[in-house]
Design an enzyme around this catalytic site. Structure first.
Site, PDB file in Angstrom:
ATOM      1  N   MET A  37      59.755   0.454  18.954  1.00  0.00           N
ATOM      2  CA  MET A  37      59.421  -0.575  19.896  1.00  0.00           C
ATOM      3  C   MET A  37      60.232  -0.342  21.171  1.00  0.00           C
ATOM      4  SD  MET A  37      60.107  -4.722  19.748  1.00  0.00           S
ATOM      5  CE  MET A  37      60.109  -4.695  18.012  1.00  0.00           C
ATOM      6  N   PRO A  38      59.620   0.187  22.232  1.00  0.00           N
ATOM      7  CA  PRO A  38      60.334   0.393  23.481  1.00  0.00           C
ATOM      8  C   PRO A  38      60.735  -0.938  24.119  1.00  0.00           C
ATOM      9  CG  PRO A  38      58.286   1.648  23.440  1.00  0.00           C
ATOM     10  CD  PRO A  38      58.256   0.714  22.279  1.00  0.00           C
ATOM     11  N   LEU A  39      61.961  -0.963  24.619  1.00  0.00           N
ATOM     12  CA  LEU A  39      62.476  -2.144  25.323  1.00  0.00           C
ATOM     13  C   LEU A  39      63.039  -1.674  26.652  1.00  0.00           C
ATOM     14  CD1 LEU A  39      63.441  -5.096  25.558  1.00  0.00           C
ATOM     15  CD2 LEU A  39      65.499  -4.390  24.344  1.00  0.00           C
TER      16      LEU A  39
END
Length: 65
Positions: free
Chosen positions: A1-3
């Site tokens: 999950m890219p943040l």
């Protein structure tokens, strides 16, 4: 999950912030083929009195202009 977290000086409109978030979201999706629902973008708006650049706060620089 890219943040993705972005710090930006206060003063931009809600529409400008929303546009920035959308553009960054799309860039992450394109760049790493991330599922759109997995991308998170957080914007931290920093008061200009709490952002120092070149020994002066952004508020001080604005006042001097």
């Amino acid at each position: 999950m890219p943040l993705v977290q972005i710090s930006i000086a206060e003063g931009r409109s809600d529409a400008e912030i929303r546009s920035l978030m959308a553009e960054v979201h799309e860039a992450v999706v394109r760049a790493i083929d991330a599922p759109p629902a997995s991308v998170r973008v957080l914007i931290n708006q920093v008061p200009t009195t709490q952002w120092l650049s070149g020994g002066e706060t952004l508020a001080e620089k604005a006042a001097a202009r």
